[in-house]
Scaffold this motif. Structure first.
Motif, PDB file in Angstrom:
ATOM      1  N   ARG A 276       0.829  -1.203   0.000  1.00 18.35           N
ATOM      2  CA  ARG A 276       0.000   0.000   0.000  1.00 18.35           C
ATOM      3  C   ARG A 276       0.866   1.255   0.000  1.00 18.35           C
ATOM      4  NH1 ARG A 276      -4.539  -1.474   4.648  1.00 18.35           N
ATOM      5  NH2 ARG A 276      -5.453  -3.281   3.573  1.00 18.35           N
ATOM      6  N   GLY A 277       0.317   2.345  -0.497  1.00 21.95           N
ATOM      7  CA  GLY A 277       1.025   3.620  -0.451  1.00 21.95           C
ATOM      8  C   GLY A 277       1.347   4.188  -1.811  1.00 21.95           C
ATOM      9  N   GLY A 278       1.109   3.412  -2.866  1.00 22.02           N
ATOM     10  CA  GLY A 278       1.297   3.951  -4.200  1.00 22.02           C
ATOM     11  C   GLY A 278       2.713   3.876  -4.732  1.00 22.02           C
ATOM     12  N   PHE A 279       3.679   3.460  -3.910  1.00 26.15           N
ATOM     13  CA  PHE A 279       5.053   3.351  -4.400  1.00 26.15           C
ATOM     14  C   PHE A 279       5.178   2.143  -5.315  1.00 26.15           C
ATOM     15  CE2 PHE A 279       5.585   5.999  -0.696  1.00 26.15           C
ATOM     16  CZ  PHE A 279       6.610   6.870  -1.043  1.00 26.15           C
ATOM     17  N   LYS A 280       5.775   2.340  -6.462  1.00 34.72           N
ATOM     18  CA  LYS A 280       5.930   1.257  -7.423  1.00 34.72           C
ATOM     19  C   LYS A 280       7.287   0.575  -7.277  1.00 34.72           C
ATOM     20  CE  LYS A 280       2.820   2.929 -11.038  1.00 34.72           C
ATOM     21  NZ  LYS A 280       2.698   3.345 -12.457  1.00 34.72           N
ATOM     22  N   ALA A 281       7.277  -0.707  -7.474  1.00 37.68           N
ATOM     23  CA  ALA A 281       8.512  -1.480  -7.584  1.00 37.68           C
ATOM     24  C   ALA A 281       8.766  -1.729  -9.066  1.00 37.68           C
ATOM     25  CB  ALA A 281       8.383  -2.807  -6.851  1.00 37.68           C
ATOM     26  N   SER A 282      10.003  -1.728  -9.439  1.00 44.35           N
ATOM     27  CA  SER A 282      10.356  -2.006 -10.834  1.00 44.35           C
ATOM     28  C   SER A 282      11.218  -3.269 -10.877  1.00 44.35           C
ATOM     29  CB  SER A 282      11.098  -0.828 -11.456  1.00 44.35           C
ATOM     30  OG  SER A 282      12.295  -0.548 -10.754  1.00 44.35           O
ATOM     31  N   PHE A 283      11.064  -4.036 -11.929  1.00 48.88           N
ATOM     32  CA  PHE A 283      11.805  -5.282 -12.034  1.00 48.88           C
ATOM     33  C   PHE A 283      12.069  -5.591 -13.500  1.00 48.88           C
ATOM     34  CE2 PHE A 283       7.396  -5.655 -10.722  1.00 48.88           C
ATOM     35  CZ  PHE A 283       6.775  -6.230 -11.819  1.00 48.88           C
ATOM     36  N   THR A 295      20.040 -20.024 -16.222  1.00 49.73           N
ATOM     37  CA  THR A 295      20.929 -18.957 -16.653  1.00 49.73           C
ATOM     38  C   THR A 295      20.170 -17.653 -16.698  1.00 49.73           C
ATOM     39  OG1 THR A 295      20.423 -19.341 -18.992  1.00 49.73           O
ATOM     40  CG2 THR A 295      22.315 -20.521 -18.074  1.00 49.73           C
ATOM     41  N   GLY A 296      20.897 -16.548 -16.713  1.00 47.13           N
ATOM     42  CA  GLY A 296      20.276 -15.237 -16.862  1.00 47.13           C
ATOM     43  C   GLY A 296      20.375 -14.403 -15.603  1.00 47.13           C
ATOM     44  N   SER A 297      19.464 -13.437 -15.491  1.00 45.32           N
ATOM     45  CA  SER A 297      19.518 -12.510 -14.362  1.00 45.32           C
ATOM     46  C   SER A 297      18.143 -11.938 -14.069  1.00 45.32           C
ATOM     47  CB  SER A 297      20.496 -11.366 -14.662  1.00 45.32           C
ATOM     48  OG  SER A 297      20.050 -10.632 -15.793  1.00 45.32           O
ATOM     49  N   LEU A 298      18.011 -11.388 -12.861  1.00 39.31           N
ATOM     50  CA  LEU A 298      16.787 -10.705 -12.437  1.00 39.31           C
ATOM     51  C   LEU A 298      17.169  -9.586 -11.487  1.00 39.31           C
ATOM     52  CD1 LEU A 298      13.379 -12.112 -11.387  1.00 39.31           C
ATOM     53  CD2 LEU A 298      14.638 -10.740  -9.710  1.00 39.31           C
ATOM     54  N   SER A 299      16.513  -8.454 -11.641  1.00 37.53           N
ATOM     55  CA  SER A 299      16.721  -7.340 -10.707  1.00 37.53           C
ATOM     56  C   SER A 299      15.366  -6.829 -10.236  1.00 37.53           C
ATOM     57  CB  SER A 299      17.507  -6.214 -11.374  1.00 37.53           C
ATOM     58  OG  SER A 299      16.784  -5.661 -12.458  1.00 37.53           O
ATOM     59  N   TYR A 300      15.348  -6.312  -8.991  1.00 37.44           N
ATOM     60  CA  TYR A 300      14.106  -5.843  -8.385  1.00 37.44           C
ATOM     61  C   TYR A 300      14.453  -4.682  -7.458  1.00 37.44           C
ATOM     62  CZ  TYR A 300       9.686  -6.107  -5.724  1.00 37.44           C
ATOM     63  OH  TYR A 300       8.475  -5.835  -5.126  1.00 37.44           O
ATOM     64  N   SER A 301      13.764  -3.576  -7.607  1.00 38.03           N
ATOM     65  CA  SER A 301      14.021  -2.420  -6.734  1.00 38.03           C
ATOM     66  C   SER A 301      12.711  -1.831  -6.245  1.00 38.03           C
ATOM     67  CB  SER A 301      14.839  -1.354  -7.475  1.00 38.03           C
ATOM     68  OG  SER A 301      14.132  -0.877  -8.597  1.00 38.03           O
ATOM     69  N   TYR A 302      12.724  -1.381  -4.989  1.00 35.14           N
ATOM     70  CA  TYR A 302      11.536  -0.801  -4.367  1.00 35.14           C
ATOM     71  C   TYR A 302      11.991   0.395  -3.538  1.00 35.14           C
ATOM     72  CZ  TYR A 302       7.058  -0.682  -1.862  1.00 35.14           C
ATOM     73  OH  TYR A 302       5.845  -0.316  -1.344  1.00 35.14           O
ATOM     74  N   ALA A 303      11.751   1.575  -4.083  1.00 34.98           N
ATOM     75  CA  ALA A 303      12.284   2.801  -3.489  1.00 34.98           C
ATOM     76  C   ALA A 303      11.723   3.055  -2.093  1.00 34.98           C
ATOM     77  CB  ALA A 303      11.982   3.987  -4.401  1.00 34.98           C
ATOM     78  N   ASN A 333      21.233  -4.837  -1.745  1.00 31.82           N
ATOM     79  CA  ASN A 333      22.034  -3.631  -1.514  1.00 31.82           C
ATOM     80  C   ASN A 333      23.521  -3.953  -1.402  1.00 31.82           C
ATOM     81  OD1 ASN A 333      19.623  -2.175  -1.475  1.00 31.82           O
ATOM     82  ND2 ASN A 333      19.403  -2.382   0.739  1.00 31.82           N
ATOM     83  N   GLY A 334      23.968  -4.872  -2.282  1.00 29.97           N
ATOM     84  CA  GLY A 334      25.379  -5.210  -2.352  1.00 29.97           C
ATOM     85  C   GLY A 334      25.830  -6.338  -1.453  1.00 29.97           C
ATOM     86  N   THR A 335      24.941  -6.828  -0.585  1.00 27.53           N
ATOM     87  CA  THR A 335      25.294  -7.932   0.315  1.00 27.53           C
ATOM     88  C   THR A 335      24.829  -9.253  -0.288  1.00 27.53           C
ATOM     89  OG1 THR A 335      25.059  -6.487   2.248  1.00 27.53           O
ATOM     90  CG2 THR A 335      25.045  -8.869   2.635  1.00 27.53           C
ATOM     91  N   PRO A 336      25.729 -10.246  -0.440  1.00 28.22           N
ATOM     92  CA  PRO A 336      25.371 -11.483  -1.138  1.00 28.22           C
ATOM     93  C   PRO A 336      24.712 -12.523  -0.242  1.00 28.22           C
ATOM     94  CG  PRO A 336      27.690 -11.505  -0.588  1.00 28.22           C
ATOM     95  CD  PRO A 336      27.156 -10.178  -0.108  1.00 28.22           C
TER      96      PRO A 336
END
Length: 398
Positions: A276-283, A295-303, A333-336
Motif C-alpha cells: 500500500r502507499g502507491g510506491f511502485k517497484a520495478s523489475f 541462466t540469466g539474471s533478475l533485478s528488483y528495486s523498491y524505493a 544492496n550489495g550484500t550477497p
C-alpha cells in the motif's frame, strides 16, 4: 578418495623404512585388533584413523543394500510416451545379433550376468572375525536370458548391467576433443541406468542425445553402429526408447535424460505496486531454465524501502499452467547470499501473459510477486502477487 582406513593399513606388507606408501611396522601387522593400525599414519599427513572399521562397514552395508537399476514401470513408460510394442521391439533389436538383423549391442553390453554363488554377501569384520550377512539386491534371469545362454535357469539371481566389464577399442568419437590419438580404449559402459543419465558419455558433449552416442561408436563398435544405421527410423527409435527406460528408481526426469525437459524463458521489464502507499517497484528479468541449471539474471528495486536486489545466479525457471517461477540467489544492496523466488502469473489472451514459441506478449498482463530470504533462511522481504501496472513480461520456449 585420499582417506586411509585402518583395515587398509593392517593389510599392507611389512618392511623397513615406514611410514611409506606400501609398508607398515611388523607390530601393526601382528595386531589382530587393528588398534595399532588405527594409530598409524600411513600417508604421513598427521591424521590417523581417517576411516574406522565401523565406518567402512557402514558404507559397505549402504552400498550393498542399494536397489539395483531396472527397467522403469508402466507409469514411467506412459510419461515418456513409449508404447509397449516399441519397448519390446527395441529390446529385441538391441539383443539380436547383426547377422540376425539386429544391432548386436549385446555383444559388449551384456544384458545379464549371473551370480556365481548366493545373494548373501558375507562382510568380514577384522576385529571379531564374525562376518556380517548382507542381502544383495539383484535381478532374476528371464526365459530370454536362458535361451541366449546368459543364465542356467529362469529366476537365477544376477545383475542386468548391460555391460561386460571389459575394455574395448571404441575409436576417438567417445573421447574428449584433443585427447591423445592412442586414447581410444575404454571399459564398456553399463547401460542399466542410462535412462537416468544426463549428460551422456564420459565427456558430456552429447547431452541427452542417445542416438548421438550410438553414432559416436567406432572401431570395435563400428559394426553395431552401421547395423543401427541400417535399421528403419522406427527401429532406431525403438532402441533409443528401450534405453530410455533403463533407470534408477526415483531418478526419472528432473533433467535425468530419460525425460528431456522443456526449457522456458521469462523476459522483460515491468512495474507494479507491491504494498500500500502507491510506491511502485520495478523489475527486469531475462532468465532461462534448463535440465541441470538456470541462466540469466533478475533485478528488483523498491524505493519505498530502499531495496535494491540483483541476482547472482538463476537456479531454474519453472512453468506450471499460467504460473512461471524464477528461483536463484542474489545480493540485497550489495550484500550477497540471499535467495529469492519471483512469480509471474499470466492472464493474457495468449495464456501465461504472453507465452508461446513466438515470444509475443501482452503489455500489463498478469501479476508479479517476489520473496527474498535472508542467508539464514528467514524472510527478508515478501510481496504478494499484484497486477502489473506497466511494462511487459513474456514467457517463451525455444
Amino acid at each position: 578418495m585420499g582417506i586411509q582406513s585402518s583395515e587398509f593399513i593392517f593389510g599392507r606388507p611389512v618392511c623397513a623404512g615406514a611410514p611409506n606408501p606400501t609398508c607398515v611396522p611388523a607390530a601393526v601387522k601382528a595386531d589382530t585388533t587393528t588398534l595399532l593400525a588405527a594409530a598409524y599414519d600411513l600417508d604421513g599427513d598427521g591424521v590417523t584413523n581417517e576411516l574406522t572399521v565401523g565406518e567402512v562397514t557402514a558404507v559397505t552395508a549402504f552400498l550393498v543394500g542399494l536397489p539395483v537399476p531396472d527397467q522403469a514401470d508402466e507409469q514411467v513408460q506412459n510419461i515418456l510416451g513409449i508404447t509397449g510394442q516399441s519397448l519390446q521391439n527395441g529390446s529385441a533389436l538391441f539383443r539380436r545379433s547383426i547377422a540376425a538383423g539386429g544391432a548386436g549391442c549385446a555383444t559388449c553390453h551384456k544384458p545379464f550376468i549371473p551370480f556365481p554363488g548366493s545373494t548373501t554377501f558375507m562382510l568380514n569384520n577384522p576385529q571379531t572375525n564374525v562376518p556380517l550377512a548382507l542381502q544383495m539386491a539383484h535381478h532374476a534371469a528371464t526365459a530370454v536370458d536362458v535361451a541366449e545362454g546368459l543364465a542356467a535357469f529362469v529366476g537365477q539371481p544376477g545383475l542386468r548391467t548391460y555391460g561386460d566389464f571389459k575394455k574395448h577399442d571404441m575409436g576417438a568419437g567417445l573421447f574428449a576433443p584433443g585427447a591423445a590419438a592412442t586414447q581410444t580404449t575404454m571399459k564398456t559402459a553399463e547401460l542399466w541406468d542410462v535412462g537416468s543419465d544426463h549428460p551422456l558419455s564420459r565427456t558430456g558433449v552429447f547431452g541427452s542425445d542417445m542416438r548421438g552416442v550410438i553414432l559416436a561408436h567406432g572401431n570395435e563398435g563400428e559394426a553395431s553402429k552401421q547395423a543401427f544405421l541400417n535399421l528403419s527410423p522406427g527401429g532406431q527409435q525403438d532402441i533409443v526408447n528401450f534405453l530410455r527406460m533403463q533407470t534408477i528408481q526415483g531418478k526419472v526426469g528432473e533433467g535425468s535424460g530419460a525425460i528431456i525437459l522443456q526449457t522456458h524463458r521469462l523476459s522483460g521489464a515491468a512495474r507494479n505496486v507491491p504494498l500500500r502507499g502507491g510506491f511502485k517497484a520495478s523489475f527486469s528479468v531475462d532468465a532461462s531454465g534448463k535440465p541441470t541449471w538456470g541462466t540469466g539474471s533478475l533485478s528488483y528495486s523498491y524505493a519505498r524501502t530502499g531495496l535494491s536486489f540483483v541476482s547472482t545466479g538463476i537456479t531454474d525457471v519453472v512453468v506450471s499452467g499460467p504460473v512461471t517461477a524464477v528461483t536463484g540467489t542474489g545480493m540485497v544492496n550489495g550484500t550477497p547470499q540471499y535467495r529469492f523466488t519471483a512469480t509471474f502469473i499470466g492472464s493474457g489472451a495468449s495464456g501465461n501473459g504472453g507465452s508461446g514459441n513466438s515470444g509475443s506478449g501482452n503489455a500489463g498482463s498478469g501479476t508479479f510477486g517476489t520473496t527474498i530470504l535472508n542467508p539464514d533462511g528467514t524472510t527478508y522481504y515478501s510481496a504478494d502477487q499484484q497486477p502489473i501496472a506497466g511494462g511487459r513480461l513474456t514467457v517463451s520456449t525455444p
